[in-house]
Design a protein around this motif. Structure first.
Motif, PDB file in Angstrom:
ATOM      1  N   GLY A  85       0.803  -1.223   0.000  1.00 41.77           N
ATOM      2  CA  GLY A  85       0.000   0.000   0.000  1.00 41.77           C
ATOM      3  C   GLY A  85       0.824   1.254   0.000  1.00 41.77           C
ATOM      4  O   GLY A  85       0.328   2.334  -0.351  1.00 41.77           O
ATOM      5  N   ALA A  86       2.089   1.156   0.381  1.00 36.89           N
ATOM      6  CA  ALA A  86       2.988   2.318   0.419  1.00 36.89           C
ATOM      7  C   ALA A  86       4.337   1.909  -0.136  1.00 36.89           C
ATOM      8  O   ALA A  86       4.828   0.807   0.126  1.00 36.89           O
ATOM      9  N   ALA A  87       4.927   2.812  -0.907  1.00 33.83           N
ATOM     10  CA  ALA A  87       6.212   2.503  -1.530  1.00 33.83           C
ATOM     11  C   ALA A  87       7.107   3.732  -1.514  1.00 33.83           C
ATOM     12  O   ALA A  87       6.638   4.875  -1.516  1.00 33.83           O
ATOM     13  N   LYS A  88       8.390   3.489  -1.519  1.00 35.44           N
ATOM     14  CA  LYS A  88       9.367   4.577  -1.521  1.00 35.44           C
ATOM     15  C   LYS A  88       9.482   5.168  -2.928  1.00 35.44           C
ATOM     16  O   LYS A  88       9.422   4.439  -3.924  1.00 35.44           O
ATOM     17  N   LEU A  89       9.627   6.465  -2.982  1.00 32.96           N
ATOM     18  CA  LEU A  89       9.930   7.147  -4.245  1.00 32.96           C
ATOM     19  C   LEU A  89      11.440   7.266  -4.336  1.00 32.96           C
ATOM     20  O   LEU A  89      12.085   7.876  -3.482  1.00 32.96           O
ATOM     21  N   SER A  90      12.006   6.658  -5.363  1.00 31.04           N
ATOM     22  CA  SER A  90      13.456   6.664  -5.510  1.00 31.04           C
ATOM     23  C   SER A  90      13.831   7.103  -6.919  1.00 31.04           C
ATOM     24  O   SER A  90      13.589   6.384  -7.894  1.00 31.04           O
ATOM     25  N   GLN A  91      14.391   8.345  -7.012  1.00 34.28           N
ATOM     26  CA  GLN A  91      14.862   8.864  -8.308  1.00 34.28           C
ATOM     27  C   GLN A  91      13.787   8.739  -9.393  1.00 34.28           C
ATOM     28  O   GLN A  91      13.983   8.115 -10.425  1.00 34.28           O
ATOM     29  N   ARG A  92      12.635   9.310  -9.101  1.00 33.77           N
ATOM     30  CA  ARG A  92      11.500   9.353 -10.031  1.00 33.77           C
ATOM     31  C   ARG A  92      10.810   8.000 -10.224  1.00 33.77           C
ATOM     32  O   ARG A  92       9.852   7.902 -10.992  1.00 33.77           O
ATOM     33  N   THR A  93      11.279   6.964  -9.545  1.00 33.12           N
ATOM     34  CA  THR A  93      10.692   5.629  -9.728  1.00 33.12           C
ATOM     35  C   THR A  93       9.922   5.213  -8.486  1.00 33.12           C
ATOM     36  O   THR A  93      10.436   5.272  -7.367  1.00 33.12           O
ATOM     37  N   CYS A  94       8.687   4.771  -8.713  1.00 32.53           N
ATOM     38  CA  CYS A  94       7.878   4.213  -7.628  1.00 32.53           C
ATOM     39  C   CYS A  94       8.351   2.786  -7.372  1.00 32.53           C
ATOM     40  O   CYS A  94       8.337   1.947  -8.282  1.00 32.53           O
ATOM     41  N   GLN A  95       8.774   2.535  -6.151  1.00 33.27           N
ATOM     42  CA  GLN A  95       9.267   1.197  -5.826  1.00 33.27           C
ATOM     43  C   GLN A  95       8.143   0.182  -5.645  1.00 33.27           C
ATOM     44  O   GLN A  95       8.402  -0.997  -5.437  1.00 33.27           O
ATOM     45  N   GLY A  96       6.890   0.656  -5.762  1.00 33.31           N
ATOM     46  CA  GLY A  96       5.754  -0.257  -5.693  1.00 33.31           C
ATOM     47  C   GLY A  96       5.473  -0.922  -7.030  1.00 33.31           C
ATOM     48  O   GLY A  96       5.390  -2.135  -7.136  1.00 33.31           O
ATOM     49  N   CYS A  97       5.354  -0.088  -8.074  1.00 34.42           N
ATOM     50  CA  CYS A  97       5.074  -0.624  -9.413  1.00 34.42           C
ATOM     51  C   CYS A  97       6.309  -0.650 -10.309  1.00 34.42           C
ATOM     52  O   CYS A  97       6.251  -1.133 -11.444  1.00 34.42           O
ATOM     53  N   GLN A 145       7.695   1.689 -11.894  1.00 30.79           N
ATOM     54  CA  GLN A 145       7.596   2.528 -13.086  1.00 30.79           C
ATOM     55  C   GLN A 145       8.073   3.948 -12.767  1.00 30.79           C
ATOM     56  O   GLN A 145       7.885   4.457 -11.663  1.00 30.79           O
ATOM     57  N   GLU A 146       8.651   4.549 -13.771  1.00 33.92           N
ATOM     58  CA  GLU A 146       9.159   5.914 -13.607  1.00 33.92           C
ATOM     59  C   GLU A 146       8.022   6.914 -13.789  1.00 33.92           C
ATOM     60  O   GLU A 146       7.203   6.770 -14.700  1.00 33.92           O
ATOM     61  N   LEU A 147       8.002   7.911 -12.915  1.00 29.31           N
ATOM     62  CA  LEU A 147       6.960   8.925 -12.998  1.00 29.31           C
ATOM     63  C   LEU A 147       7.244   9.890 -14.145  1.00 29.31           C
ATOM     64  O   LEU A 147       8.415  10.166 -14.473  1.00 29.31           O
ATOM     65  N   ILE A 179       7.709  13.392 -15.857  1.00 30.46           N
ATOM     66  CA  ILE A 179       8.422  14.528 -15.291  1.00 30.46           C
ATOM     67  C   ILE A 179       7.473  15.543 -14.678  1.00 30.46           C
ATOM     68  O   ILE A 179       7.775  16.156 -13.647  1.00 30.46           O
ATOM     69  N   THR A 180       6.287  15.695 -15.300  1.00 30.84           N
ATOM     70  CA  THR A 180       5.322  16.654 -14.753  1.00 30.84           C
ATOM     71  C   THR A 180       4.812  16.178 -13.390  1.00 30.84           C
ATOM     72  O   THR A 180       4.667  16.972 -12.459  1.00 30.84           O
ATOM     73  N   ASP A 181       4.532  14.872 -13.277  1.00 30.41           N
ATOM     74  CA  ASP A 181       4.076  14.327 -11.997  1.00 30.41           C
ATOM     75  C   ASP A 181       5.176  14.435 -10.946  1.00 30.41           C
ATOM     76  O   ASP A 181       4.925  14.760  -9.782  1.00 30.41           O
ATOM     77  N   PHE A 182       6.402  14.180 -11.365  1.00 29.21           N
ATOM     78  CA  PHE A 182       7.525  14.262 -10.439  1.00 29.21           C
ATOM     79  C   PHE A 182       7.720  15.692  -9.946  1.00 29.21           C
ATOM     80  O   PHE A 182       7.975  15.919  -8.756  1.00 29.21           O
ATOM     81  N   ASN A 204       0.733   6.012 -11.436  1.00 32.00           N
ATOM     82  CA  ASN A 204       0.661   4.763 -12.199  1.00 32.00           C
ATOM     83  C   ASN A 204      -0.116   3.663 -11.448  1.00 32.00           C
ATOM     84  O   ASN A 204      -0.962   2.993 -12.037  1.00 32.00           O
ATOM     85  N   CYS A 205       0.173   3.505 -10.156  1.00 28.83           N
ATOM     86  CA  CYS A 205      -0.446   2.399  -9.410  1.00 28.83           C
ATOM     87  C   CYS A 205      -1.357   2.854  -8.277  1.00 28.83           C
ATOM     88  O   CYS A 205      -2.104   2.044  -7.729  1.00 28.83           O
ATOM     89  N   GLY A 206      -1.290   4.132  -7.927  1.00 25.34           N
ATOM     90  CA  GLY A 206      -2.166   4.650  -6.885  1.00 25.34           C
ATOM     91  C   GLY A 206      -1.661   4.458  -5.469  1.00 25.34           C
ATOM     92  O   GLY A 206      -2.308   4.889  -4.511  1.00 25.34           O
ATOM     93  N   ARG A 207      -0.508   3.810  -5.293  1.00 22.12           N
ATOM     94  CA  ARG A 207       0.013   3.604  -3.953  1.00 22.12           C
ATOM     95  C   ARG A 207       0.506   4.920  -3.338  1.00 22.12           C
ATOM     96  O   ARG A 207       0.835   5.870  -4.054  1.00 22.12           O
ATOM     97  N   ILE A 208       0.578   4.921  -2.015  1.00 18.99           N
ATOM     98  CA  ILE A 208       1.156   6.066  -1.321  1.00 18.99           C
ATOM     99  C   ILE A 208       2.640   6.113  -1.635  1.00 18.99           C
ATOM    100  O   ILE A 208       3.354   5.127  -1.483  1.00 18.99           O
ATOM    101  N   LEU A 209       3.096   7.273  -2.083  1.00 19.02           N
ATOM    102  CA  LEU A 209       4.517   7.459  -2.377  1.00 19.02           C
ATOM    103  C   LEU A 209       5.168   8.168  -1.187  1.00 19.02           C
ATOM    104  O   LEU A 209       4.756   9.275  -0.830  1.00 19.02           O
ATOM    105  N   VAL A 210       6.131   7.526  -0.605  1.00 20.59           N
ATOM    106  CA  VAL A 210       6.815   8.098   0.556  1.00 20.59           C
ATOM    107  C   VAL A 210       8.144   8.706   0.093  1.00 20.59           C
ATOM    108  O   VAL A 210       8.968   8.042  -0.491  1.00 20.59           O
TER     109      VAL A 210
END
Length: 247
Positions: free
Chosen positions: A197-209, A211-213, A215-218, A234-240
Motif C-alpha cells: 500500500g505504500a512505496a518509496k519514491l526513488s529517483q523518479r521511480t515508484c518502488q511499488g510498481c 515505473q518511472e513517474l 516529469i510533470t508528476d515528479f 501509475n499504481c495509486g500507492r502512497i509514495l513516501v
C-alpha cells in the motif's frame, strides 16, 4: 490528506513488516513437508486397502481350509467304517462285498481329491499371510515416515509462529503511532494492490510498481508540501518521500 513526514516514513516500516508477514505465511503454506505428507498419506491409504484385501483373503482361505479339512475327515471316517465292516467279516454276500470294496476305493479317490484341495487352499492361505505380513511392514514404514515429516512440519510451524508473533508485535507498536486516517488509507491500498500500500519514491521511480513517474508528476511531487500524502499516478500507492527520492 496530510501527515507528518515521519509518520509517512513509518508506513514504509509497517509495509516492510507486512511483507515479512506475507513471506512467513507463504513459507508456511509452501513447506516441503506438506507435499511429502500428502504423497505419503495417499501411499498409506493404498497400502491399507491392499492390506485389508490380503487379510480378507487370508480369513476366507482359513475358513475354506477348515471346510476342506472337515470334508476330508468325513470321507476318512466313512472309509474307516467301511473298512472295519469289510475286515470284520460281517458282510458275506459276494455282491455286497463287491459293492463295499467299490465304495472303499471310491472313497479313497475322493479323499485324495479332497486332500489336494486342502493343499491348494493351504498354499493360497500361506501366500495371503505372506502378503499381509509384507503389507503390514510397509504400512508401518510409511506411517513412520509420515510421523517424521509431521514432526518436522510442526517444528517448522513452531519457528514460524515465533517469528510471526515477534513481527506482529513490532508492527503493532509502529502502527500504533501512525495517524488513523493515514493507516486506514494504507490498509485499503494494500488490500487493493497485492499487499503493497505504500512505496518509496526513488529517483523518479515508484518502488511499488517499478515505473518511472512522468516529469510533470515528479515536479508536482517535488513542489508539494512535505506533509502532503502523495500517490503514484501509475499504481495509486502512497509514495513516501525520503532522502533517496532525488527531490
Amino acid at each position: 490528506m496530510n501527515a507528518e513526514p515521519a509518520d509517512q516514513i513509518r508506513l514504509l516500516d509497517v509495509q516492510a513488516l507486512d511483507v515479512r508477514l506475507q513471506q512467513l505465511a507463504h513459507k508456511r503454506r509452501s513447506l516441503p513437508e506438506h507435499a511429502e505428507i500428502e504423497s505419503l498419506t495417499k501411499d498409506l491409504t493404498q497400502l491399507r486397502d491392499l492390506l485389508v484385501a490380503a487379510q480378507t483373503e487370508e480369513s476366507d482361505t482359513a475358513r475354506e481350509q477348515t471346510k476342506a479339512e472337515q470334508d476330508v475327515d468325513q470321507v476318512r471316517q466313512r472309509a474307516a467304517r467301511d473298512q472295519q465292516r469289510l475286515d470284520s467279516g460281517a458282510v458275506s454276500s459276494p455282491k455286497d462285498l463287491e459293492n463295499l470294496q467299490r465304495e472303499i476305493a471310491s472313497l479313497a479317490k475322493r479323499q485324495g481329491d479332497l486332500e489336494d484341495v486342502v493343499l491348494e487352499v493351504m498354499e493360497r492361505r500361506e501366500s495371503a499371510q505372506e502378503r499381509a505380513a509384507e503389507l503390514t511392514e510397509r504400512v508401518g514404514s510409511v506411517q513412520g515416515r509420515i510421523d517424521d515429516a509431521t514432526a518436522r512440519r510442526d517444528a517448522a510451524f513452531e519457528t514460524l509462529d515465533g517469528e510471526e508473533s515477534s513481527v506482529t508485535k513490532e508492527r503493532e507498536v509502529i502502527a500504533g503511532v501512525i495517524p488513523a486516517d493515514l493507516l486506514k488509507l494504507y490498509e485499503k491500498l494494500r488490500a487493493q494492490q497485492g499487499g503493497v500500500g505504500a512505496a518509496k519514491l526513488s529517483q523518479r521511480t515508484c518502488q511499488g510498481c517499478r515505473q518511472e513517474l512522468a516529469i510533470t508528476d515528479f515536479n508536482e511531487i517535488r513542489s508539494a508540501p512535505r506533509d502532503k500524502v502523495v500517490r503514484c499516478e501509475n499504481c495509486g500507492r502512497i509514495l513516501v518521500r525520503t532522502s533517496e527520492s532525488g527531490l
